[in-house]
Design an enzyme around this catalytic site. Structure first.
Site, PDB file in Angstrom:
ATOM      1  N   ALA A 628      16.144  64.442 -23.451  1.00  0.00           N
ATOM      2  CA  ALA A 628      16.301  65.522 -24.417  1.00  0.00           C
ATOM      3  C   ALA A 628      16.238  66.843 -23.682  1.00  0.00           C
ATOM      4  CB  ALA A 628      15.184  65.446 -25.446  1.00  0.00           C
ATOM      5  N   GLY A 629      17.227  67.702 -23.952  1.00  0.00           N
ATOM      6  CA  GLY A 629      17.216  69.048 -23.383  1.00  0.00           C
ATOM      7  C   GLY A 629      16.815  70.016 -24.486  1.00  0.00           C
ATOM      8  N   MET A 701      23.580  61.574 -12.164  1.00  0.00           N
ATOM      9  CA  MET A 701      22.597  61.349 -11.105  1.00  0.00           C
ATOM     10  C   MET A 701      21.752  60.142 -11.521  1.00  0.00           C
ATOM     11  SD  MET A 701      23.259  63.732  -8.915  1.00  0.00           S
ATOM     12  CE  MET A 701      21.846  64.042  -7.912  1.00  0.00           C
ATOM     13  N   ASP A 745      13.045  78.683 -11.418  1.00  0.00           N
ATOM     14  CA  ASP A 745      12.319  77.538 -11.982  1.00  0.00           C
ATOM     15  C   ASP A 745      12.504  76.322 -11.079  1.00  0.00           C
ATOM     16  OD1 ASP A 745      10.750  76.080 -13.652  1.00  0.00           O
ATOM     17  OD2 ASP A 745      12.231  75.866 -15.254  1.00  0.00           O
TER      18      ASP A 745
END
Ligand code: ACK
Length: 984
Positions: A628-629, A701, A745
């Site tokens: 979840a983004g 990925m 970040d």
């Protein structure tokens, strides 16, 4: 007086006793045994009233024949008893065993003086049976036989009965047969049994050789006998034994060995049972078939391999059948300009063999259409491309900025026998830009008093298009104190205005978009002497040429200024110009691509479409949700573009019901990502903005984010593998900082890992930079975007006054380094954000993770320098890590004690000194001579133990060291590698 009845009675009693003992050794061959005859023996008595044949029974009531004579009352007795003709057989020496009783003369009342207590034994050899013809004088006497024990009658009338046994040898006997004769001269005797035998060495098997029945010679010498091997065996040493005159086998020599497929059982060679085999001759047992092999037949000399298993010709039959290894795993690539270090893990299944080797196949590839061809011969493999025993190789001399695929193939001794597919793992890389190699060939074309014309060959490896050459020259005697530099687009130049008769030194270097290459070596040239004059004509020509050239140059300069002003005005809205303005507030050099902040576009949608490809939603198939983004789900799926191969992708979606701002923010990540093109930055495939849901599609990925990946594989990687991953992250960050992009970040959770363990920097949101990160925490300080700050990863100046720069990214990189080396441990564990800020401010730093190489811990500490100018640049970090990878020995010195770090921070000043590579370095740099003694006092005798000493240990002996102000890991490492292997 007739005493015959009582003699017979005695016989019977005696037989019962003696029969039990009547077992003859196996090496005695009877020629005659009177007891064995049940009918009349038919022996001849002379005179006929002498010896008398009497029938009786033994203890089994088996009839036996005996002879007796007892004419003790008469004078001149001469009674003969002759046996039948006895064939000699193979006997050379015969034995006569007599059993008899003999009466004591004293016990017979009223005997005349004629009573005897002996009788005589005689023999006569002859080649044939003479029948009943008997001539006393032909016989030869063997012996007089006396009783050891005679029997008598007591006063009470009891009889004490004694049986005598006497054995006599006769030999050598040579005729075909012989007779025995018993001569009585007046005794009272009963001949109970007569046995005639000879001795032999009986058939026997010794050491798997058979020895036949053998009759010893009469002489004292032994008979040598050759044995013959039992069936299914072979002579090793000729088997021999000796037969003694007593019929005993002596001194076995030599032996036979069972053939292959046979084993020794019960003194014979017997066939191996199914499931067993014997591959060599010898007296071993048959062996069970080794793993993955079988035999269903008897007498197998080897076992056949099961399906898909094989035996190499050199493999012993006792070895299990094996199979080819599986493919190598976890291939990582560390690219350094035009060389790459490939490192991989041992195959999961070595096929049961130890002789696993690796071959590396290099292919140069083009993306569209995807075509690959084998790499040319100029590519170098170190140590070599085939038959590698270690899991690493360096490939050098690749072309710059080129795609390559490397296939790492595993093989073992049976790979060639298996018709199976090649087992390999592939890794695809793109080499970096690289400066050209030096010019090596320079030729002098013409020399005059004041000029020299030169030409040269292009460098062997230009690594790109050569923009121009820089020619630097100076008078030799001036030793480079003053020099002249010329630039040339071509590969020749004329140096004018030189002094006559003077030696000049000259160096040339080529320049490409990647910058200058190394200079050539110094070439020496000499101008002509003064006497060499130039004609006035030629000097005029030179003068005209120079004036024209000056005029042309002046004109070009004026034109250039005018044109560039005009163009500059018209193009003022072009993104390249914004680049100069917004590249992180820094003025970037023209010619180097720079990041453009999408917010500088009035319409962010324009930015998206400038940097990202619009994809048709029908080309995307979503397979599953992987996470979840902030803006919606993250899915995995496939992207199939027309005339391209289908590929796996990650799809970030924007959830429905979004606001316009959310849409802008969501897509801003694609606008940023789309500007990057680097193997360690997540690649954007495109966006879907014209249909819903809005999507951002990136490469997939397989191993997800780095922090959870490491936690899942705690302690499963080699230090080199970890350093390889870190090197990738640093290389991606170098690229970003070169582009003028500050990440803000950087954390392991924002690094993604693919199936080859390649790490790529991801998460390029803008306002999200800090807001969608669950690690971000509210503090009194908020980022310039009004977002939250991930305190544990952020540099103090960025927390304190929002100074986000590549140097603050370097601080975060130090934290990522710590996360990687501690396999995903949470930085500062459960300390509160406020405590973390305070502790860091006071100079405390995270302690080294367990087993962390000192050099890496030093790099962390360097990244955490309070003064951001002292932190290493990403370029330096990449180079430090490259050196460590090339010199793995330098990673062996660990920085800490054996346990996981406790929840306690280290004083930076002390912690900074964990990295020294030799004890001497460390002590010298600390300038603490007394401490050398102090250490020897507490037993710190080697660098190893010293490196393992904790800060507490240092404190115990009163050592405090002020950490060097410069980037000490770089220095320490460089000092170390000077003595280490030559870099590739
Ligand atoms: O650790 P993960 O499996 O890896 O969970 C997170 C999740 O989505 C939310 O960010 C995964 N993820 C994000 N981008 C990618 C990608 N390009 N390929 C594979 N997984 C991804 C991430």
């Amino acid at each position: 007086m007739d005493c015959k009845p009582f003699i017979l009675f005695l016989f019977l009693c005696l037989f019962i006793r003696s029969a039990k003992l009547d077992i003859h050794p196996t090496n005695e061959v009877n020629l005659l045994d009177s007891k064995a005859s049940q009918g009349e023996l038919g022996w001849i008595s002379y005179p006929s009233h002498g010896w008398e044949e009497i029938s009786g029974v033994d203890e089994n009531y088996t009839p036996i024949r005996t002879f007796q004579v007892c004419n003790v009352m008469e004078y001149s007795q001469n009674n003969w008893l002759r046996t039948n003709w006895i064939p000699r057989n193979s006997a050379q020496k015969i034995y006569v065993e007599l059993k008899f009783t003999l009466r004591d003369c004293n016990s017979i009342p009223m005997v005349l003086g004629t009573c005897k207590e002996t009788f005589n034994l005689h023999y006569l050899e002859s080649d044939e049976d003479h029948g009943s013809k008997f001539r006393e004088h032909q016989f030869s006497k063997i012996d007089t036989i006396a009783a050891d024990e005679s029997f008598t009658q007591t006063d009470l009338g009891d009889r004490i009965l004694k049986l005598n046994t006497e054995v006599r040898e006769v030999g050598p006997v040579t005729r075909k047969g012989f007779y025995l004769a018993f001569q009585d001269v007046g005794a009272c005797v009963a001949l109970v049994s007569v046995r005639v035998y000879f001795k032999k060495c009986p058939f026997t098997v010794r050491n798997l050789a058979m020895f036949p029945d053998t009759v010893p010679t009469d002489s004292q010498s032994l008979v040598e006998v050759r044995g013959s091997c039992v069936n299914n065996s072979q002579e090793e040493d000729p088997p021999k034994m000796y037969c003694s005159t007593d019929g005993e086998w002596l001194v076995p020599i030599g032996k036979c060995l069972c053939d292959i497929g046979f084993e020794e059982r019960e003194r014979a060679c017997q066939v191996c049972r199914p499931g067993f085999y014997k591959a060599s001759s010898g007296n071993l047992k048959c062996s069970k078939c080794p793993p993955h092999s079988y035999t269903h037949q008897e007498g197998s000399v080897h076992c056949s391999c099961e399906k898909n298993y094989f035996r190499h010709e050199g493999d012993p039959a006792s070895m299990a059948c094996t199979r080819p290894p599986s493919a190598p795993r976890n291939v990582i690539s560390v690219i350094n300009e035009t060389s790459v270090i490939l490192d991989w893990s041992w195959p999961e299944d070595s096929g049961g063999r130890r002789d696993v080797t690796f071959n590396v196949v290099c292919k140069r590839c083009w993306p569209e259409p995807r075509l690959c061809e084998p790499c040319r011969g100029t590519v170098r493999f170190l140590p070599r491309a085939a038959g590698l025993h270690n899991t690493t190789v360096t490939v050098a001399d690749l072309l710059a900025h080129t795609n390559y695929t490397f296939e790492i193939e595993s093989q073992n001794g049976v790979s060639l026998l298996a018709a199976a597919h090649r087992q390999y793992a592939a890794v695809t890389i793109t080499t970096n830009q690289a400066a050209p190699s030096p010019v090596t060939v320079i030729r002098k074309d013409k020399t005059s008093r004041n000029s020299i014309s030169l030409s040269w060959l292009e460098p062997e490896r230009p690594n790109g298009i050569i923009l121009d050459y820089e020619v630097k020259y100076y008078e030799k005697q001036e030793q480079e104190t003053s020099y002249t530099i010329l630039r040339s687009k071509g590969t020749n130049v004329t140096l004018n205005g030189l002094k006559p008769d003077t030696i000049y030194l000259l160096q040339i270097r080529a320049r490409t978009a990647a910058g200058y290459g190394s200079s050539s070596r110094k070439f020496e040239f000499e101008t002509s002497p003064d006497s060499f004059s130039i004609s006035s004509e030629s000097s005029q020509v030179i003068l005209i040429a120079i004036s024209s050239a000056v005029a042309i140059i002046l004109l070009s300069v004026v034109l250039y200024i005018v044109i560039s002003r005009l163009c500059g005005y018209r193009k003022s809205k072009h993104p390249d110009e914004k680049r100069l303005q917004y590249g992180n507030g820094q003025l970037r050099l023209p010619g180097i691509r720079t990041y453009i902040d999408p917010h500088t576009y009035e319409d962010p949608c324009q930015a998206v479409h400038e940097f990202a490809k619009e994809l048709d939603a029908s080309c995307i198939a979503i397979d599953k949700v992987v996470g979840a983004g902030e803006f919606g789900e993250v899915c995995s799926g496939r992207l199939k573009l027309p005339s391209k191969k289908e590929m796996c992708v990650a799809i970030k979606t924007l959830k429905t019901g979004y606001t316009e701002k959310q849409r802008r923010d969501f897509l801003s990540e694609a606008s940023i990502m789309g500007q990057f093109d680097h193997p360690n930055i997540i690649r954007l495939e495109g966006v879907v903005t014209r249909s819903k849901p809005v999507m951002i599609v990136t490469e997939y990925m397989e191993n997800g984010s780095l922090d959870s990946f490491l936690r899942k594989h705690d302690a499963q990687f080699t230090v080199i593998q970890l350093v390889g991953m870190l090197r990738g992250i640093a290389s991606g960050m170098k690229y970003l900082s070169d582009m003028g992009y500050v990440h803000r970040d950087l954390a392991a959770r924002n690094i993604l890992v693919n199936s080859n363990l390649v790490c790529k920097v991801s998460d390029f949101g803008l306002s999200r930079v800090l807001e969608d990160d669950p690690e971000a925490a509210y503090t009194t300080r908020v980022s310039k975007y009004g977002g939250k700050i991930p305190i544990r990863w952020t540099a103090p100046e960025a927390i304190a006054y929002r100074k986000f720069t590549s140097a603050s990214d370097a601080w975060s990189y130090g934290i990522v380094l710590w996360e990687v080396m501690s396999y995903g441990e949470r930085p500062y564990w459960e300390m509160s954000n406020q405590d973390v800020i305070k502790a860091v401010d006071e100079g405390y730093r995270l302690p080294p993770p367990m087993d962390c190489p000192a050099a890496l811990y030093q790099l962390m500490l360097d990244c955490w320098q309070k003064d951001r100018n002292n932190r290493p640049k990403f370029e330096q970090i990449v180079s430090i890590l490259d050196k460590l990878i090339r010199n793995p020995g330098s990673l062996k010195i660990t920085a800490n004690t054996t346990s996981r770090p406790a929840n306690l921070l280290l004083d930076r000043n002390n912690a900074a000194d964990v990295s020294f590579h030799t004890m001497g370095d460390w002590l010298d740099s600390a300038q603490t001579l007394p401490c050398k003694e102090a250490f020897s006092g507490v037993g710190y005798s080697s660098c190893d133990t010293l490196a393992k000493a904790s800060t507490e240990d240092f404190k115990k002996v009163g050592v405090t060291i002020v950490g060097p102000k410069i980037v000490s890991s770089i220095q320490a490492l460089e000092a170390h590698t000077k003595n280490g292997p030559v870099p590739v």
